[in-house]
Structures are given as structure tokens and as C-alpha cells.
Motif scaffolding. Structure first.
Motif, short mmCIF file in Angstrom:
data_model
loop_
_atom_site.label_atom_id
_atom_site.label_comp_id
_atom_site.label_asym_id
_atom_site.label_seq_id
_atom_site.Cartn_x
_atom_site.Cartn_y
_atom_site.Cartn_z
N GLU B 17 -7.72 -1.46 -6.28
CA GLU B 17 -8.57 -0.45 -6.92
C GLU B 17 -8.78 0.75 -5.99
OE1 GLU B 17 -10.16 1.53 -9.56
OE2 GLU B 17 -9.36 -0.47 -10.02
N LYS B 18 -9.02 0.46 -4.72
CA LYS B 18 -9.24 1.55 -3.74
C LYS B 18 -7.96 2.36 -3.56
CE LYS B 18 -13.33 -0.04 -1.88
NZ LYS B 18 -14.57 0.69 -1.57
N VAL B 19 -6.84 1.68 -3.61
CA VAL B 19 -5.57 2.40 -3.48
C VAL B 19 -5.42 3.38 -4.64
CG1 VAL B 19 -3.06 2.16 -3.55
CG2 VAL B 19 -4.43 0.57 -2.19
N ARG B 20 -5.65 2.89 -5.83
CA ARG B 20 -5.57 3.76 -7.01
C ARG B 20 -6.56 4.90 -6.89
NH1 ARG B 20 -5.89 -1.02 -9.75
NH2 ARG B 20 -3.91 -1.85 -10.50
N ALA B 21 -7.80 4.58 -6.54
CA ALA B 21 -8.86 5.58 -6.46
C ALA B 21 -8.51 6.70 -5.49
CB ALA B 21 -10.17 4.91 -6.04
N SER B 22 -7.76 6.37 -4.45
CA SER B 22 -7.43 7.39 -3.46
C SER B 22 -6.11 8.10 -3.81
CB SER B 22 -7.33 6.76 -2.07
OG SER B 22 -6.19 5.94 -1.99
N GLY B 23 -5.65 7.90 -5.02
CA GLY B 23 -4.45 8.59 -5.45
C GLY B 23 -3.15 7.90 -5.06
N GLY B 24 -3.29 6.70 -4.51
CA GLY B 24 -2.09 5.96 -4.12
C GLY B 24 -1.51 5.21 -5.31
N ARG B 25 -0.28 4.74 -5.14
CA ARG B 25 0.37 4.02 -6.22
C ARG B 25 0.45 2.54 -5.92
NH1 ARG B 25 5.16 8.39 -7.50
NH2 ARG B 25 3.75 9.98 -8.30
N LYS B 66 3.98 0.71 7.07
CA LYS B 66 3.36 1.86 6.41
C LYS B 66 2.18 1.45 5.54
CE LYS B 66 7.56 4.68 6.33
NZ LYS B 66 8.83 4.90 5.57
N THR B 67 2.35 0.36 4.82
CA THR B 67 1.29 -0.08 3.91
C THR B 67 0.05 -0.52 4.69
OG1 THR B 67 2.88 -0.78 2.25
CG2 THR B 67 0.67 -1.74 2.13
N LEU B 68 0.25 -1.33 5.70
CA LEU B 68 -0.89 -1.83 6.47
C LEU B 68 -1.58 -0.67 7.20
CD1 LEU B 68 0.64 -5.16 7.80
CD2 LEU B 68 -1.08 -4.87 6.01
N SER B 69 -0.78 0.23 7.70
CA SER B 69 -1.34 1.40 8.38
C SER B 69 -2.16 2.26 7.41
CB SER B 69 -0.19 2.20 9.00
OG SER B 69 -0.65 3.44 9.45
N MET B 70 -1.65 2.40 6.21
CA MET B 70 -2.38 3.16 5.20
C MET B 70 -3.72 2.49 4.88
SD MET B 70 -1.51 3.48 1.12
CE MET B 70 -1.80 1.71 1.00
N LEU B 71 -3.70 1.18 4.74
CA LEU B 71 -4.92 0.46 4.43
C LEU B 71 -5.93 0.59 5.57
CD1 LEU B 71 -3.44 -2.77 2.82
CD2 LEU B 71 -4.62 -0.89 1.68
N GLN B 72 -5.43 0.61 6.79
CA GLN B 72 -6.33 0.78 7.92
C GLN B 72 -6.99 2.16 7.87
OE1 GLN B 72 -7.21 -0.40 11.52
NE2 GLN B 72 -5.79 0.87 12.67
N GLU B 73 -6.19 3.17 7.53
CA GLU B 73 -6.76 4.52 7.44
C GLU B 73 -7.76 4.64 6.29
OE1 GLU B 73 -3.78 7.56 7.37
OE2 GLU B 73 -3.00 6.98 9.34
N GLN B 76 -9.74 -0.20 4.72
CA GLN B 76 -9.63 -1.48 4.03
C GLN B 76 -8.94 -2.55 4.86
OE1 GLN B 76 -11.22 -2.14 1.14
NE2 GLN B 76 -12.05 -0.11 1.59
N ALA B 77 -8.57 -2.19 6.07
CA ALA B 77 -7.94 -3.16 6.96
C ALA B 77 -8.29 -2.80 8.39
CB ALA B 77 -6.42 -3.15 6.77
N VAL B 78 -8.27 -3.79 9.23
CA VAL B 78 -8.52 -3.58 10.65
C VAL B 78 -7.32 -4.13 11.41
CG1 VAL B 78 -9.92 -4.27 12.62
CG2 VAL B 78 -11.01 -3.68 10.47
N SER B 79 -6.80 -3.36 12.34
CA SER B 79 -5.70 -3.85 13.15
C SER B 79 -6.23 -4.30 14.50
CB SER B 79 -4.63 -2.77 13.33
OG SER B 79 -5.10 -1.76 14.19
N LEU B 80 -5.65 -5.39 14.99
CA LEU B 80 -6.08 -5.94 16.27
C LEU B 80 -4.87 -6.19 17.15
CD1 LEU B 80 -7.67 -8.39 14.03
CD2 LEU B 80 -9.19 -7.78 15.90
#
Lengths: 159, 159
Positions: B17-25, B66-73, B76-80
Motif C-alpha cells: 500500500e505504501k509503495v502504491r501511495a508513493s507512486g511506486g509500482r 534496489k527494492t530493499l534500498s527503496m523500502l529503506q528510504e 518501511q525497512a531498516v538495514s543492519l
DNA sequence: ATATGTGCAAAGAGTTTGCATAACT
DNA sequence: AGTTATGCAAACTCTTTGCACATAT
């Protein structure tokens, strides 16, 4: 002469002693690397390298890596990953303790938290058999980055 | 059907939902990556990649990054970072919280420490202007590594 | 229809390693 | 003298990037 210099000198001697005791050799490069790593606070390998090159321009980056890695294996240094994708080293306090890491610039500093043992105890209770050490990394923004980033709003909560 | 499946499904929908909301596909690759990352616990990028390839062998590692990096930005995700030199991702709980990291095998897990706010408060007192978040990393040995490594002696103190 | 995402392969950054040379003990 | 460390360059790992092609909306 800065405060802490005497402590640093003592620590340098202590490390050199341990190197000798373990059959290692004390070379000018190693002395310079150890001095530089202790003089700056939790420096990255590159920072140690640059500092050493001021005095010994012929020192190679590989030697810096090898020396710091050796010290870590000897238990005389701790390496820390950072948000700047570089290895940082703590030669001053090899025993597990708390660090603060800046999410923005990668800076690292010690955190003398007196209740560290309690924190570890409490965390261990919910750790299902994990054996936690007293090495804890607190993430946040250093004083400089905190000012630049969000003077008003606290947008670090998602960081 | 495992416990937590419903939570995971809800979280997957929330992220999409957040991906869609931010204009992502919403592509099949992204769905598979998000599912895989949530299904395994704090997986490395490589682990997500391998899991995704079971269903979608054509998916590329670059897309996973790319996907995980996008989610972090997107928050919606945290990288460790981990001791295994690989990026691990936490998609389930994006807000700052406590993790345990295994020094030996690189495993990561959540630590539901109820006194986390107190810990951060105490640490902040000695942090000289650093703005600490509630993201704390506890280092230690996971249950498996703790058994293999030192059944008797506690040699984790220097780890 | 069009902006966005994907896959491939190449490039980057940081770190490690092999080997001939140099130097500590 | 003999072992150990250094320096250079190549190799390695993990991650990022550029670009042509594919696809979600």
C-alpha cells in the motif's frame, strides 16, 4: 599537551608490550599506526592511514589493515562497522562496552554508561539463549549532525 | 500455517500500500522480495535473493538491492550491518528497536526489551549532545554459536 | 501511452591476499 | 641468519550504477 595523553602513552606501551609478548615485532610502522589509532577517536582505517602518512609517507594501506587486524585478533582492538561503510577501530578500550554510532556521518564514540551490566541482563532475559556481551551499539546522530539535520523536528525516530 | 502468518500478511499488504501511495509500482518481483524478506528473520540480501529465486528464477540480485534500498528510504525497512559483512534487512518492524547480532555467524534477531526507552535515556545522559534513537544493537553469540563456541568458559567477554 | 522497474554487465568501494623485498631480533 | 613484516598490485566481496528492454498503471 592534551588531557588523556598520559593514558594514551601508557596504553601504547601496553599494546607494544603485548605485541612483543606474542612474538610479534615492533616496527616503526606499527608504532605509528598504534599511536595514530589511539590519538584519534575510533578512527576508520583510512583515517589511521592518512594520519600515519604524515610521519611515514611510505606506509601502505595494507600494512594498516594487517596491523589493526592483528591487534583485533590479539584482543587489543575492537573493530566496528559504521554507517560510512568503513571499519573503525577502538584500541583504547578493548573490553566490551557501549558505543554511540552516528547514522549520518559514521562517527563513533564511547558511551560510559554505568548501568551497562543491567541493560545486558535485561536484554538477556528476552534473548532465548543468546549469550550477550557488554558490547552495545547505540545509533543516533552526533552533535554536529543533530544540528544540521533537524533543528526543530525529531525525524531521527525512523532512522 | 505458522503463527505470525496473519501478521506477516498484514504487513506485506501494508508495505505494498505504501509503495502504491508513493507512486511506486507493484511488480511480481517486488511482491516476492517483500514476502521473502518478511518470511525469513532479518535475512541478508543474498538470502532474500535465494528465496525469491525459488519462485522467480529470473529475478536479479540488483533488483533485490534496489527494492530493499527503496523500502529503506520509504521508512518501511531498516538495514543492519552484521559480522558476516552482509546487509541484513528488517521489514517487519521499521521503527527503532533493539536487535541482537551474533558475532560469529552474523545472525540477527529482534529483542523485545521493555525498558528500551530507559536505556536510551540513560545513555543519552552521557552522550554530550548526541541524539540517540531507540535503535540499539546488542552483540553476542546466538544460541547455536554459544553452544559450539564455549560450553564451559565465557570467552565472549572480549568479543 | 508513458513513466517506472528489470536485468545484465560493468564499475565502485572497501578489504584481503600473494609474493618479492626489507628489516627487526 | 633467520624469521617476520612491508609494500605493491592483483584479487575478492559486497554493493551500486547505466542503459536497453519490458511492464504496470
Amino acid at each position: 599537551m592534551c588531557p588523556g595523553d598520559k593514558t594514551q602513552t601508557r596504553r601504547i606501551d601496553e599494546i607494544l608490550e603485548k605485541v612483543r609478548a606474542s612474538g610479534g615485532r615492533v616496527t616503526p610502522q606499527r608504532v605509528a599506526i598504534i599511536k595514530a589509532a589511539i590519538a584519534s577517536d575510533h578512527p576508520s582505517v583510512e583515517q589511521v592511514y592518512q594520519a600515519v602518512r604524515v610521519e611515514f609517507p611510505m606506509t601502505s594501506l595494507a600494512t594498516v589493515y594487517k596491523t589493526l587486524s592483528m591487534l583485533q585478533e590479539m584482543g587489543q582492538a575492537v573493530s566496528l562497522g559504521s554507517s560510512d561503510d568503513a571499519l573503525h577501530y577502538d584500541l583504547l578500550t578493548p573490553d566490551p562496552h557501549a558505543h554511540a554510532l552516528c547514522l549520518r556521518c559514521g562517527r563513533v564514540r564511547d558511551l560510559p554508561v554505568s548501568t551497562l551490566p543491567d541493560m545486558v541482563s535485561e536484554a538477556s532475559e528476552v534473548a532465548d539463549g543468546w549469550r550477550l556481551t557488554r558490547r552495545i551499539d547505540f545509533w543516533g546522530l552526533c552533535d554536529d549532525c543533530a544540528h544540521e539535520a533537524a533543528p526543530a523536528e525529531d525525524r531521527t525516530e525512523r532512522a
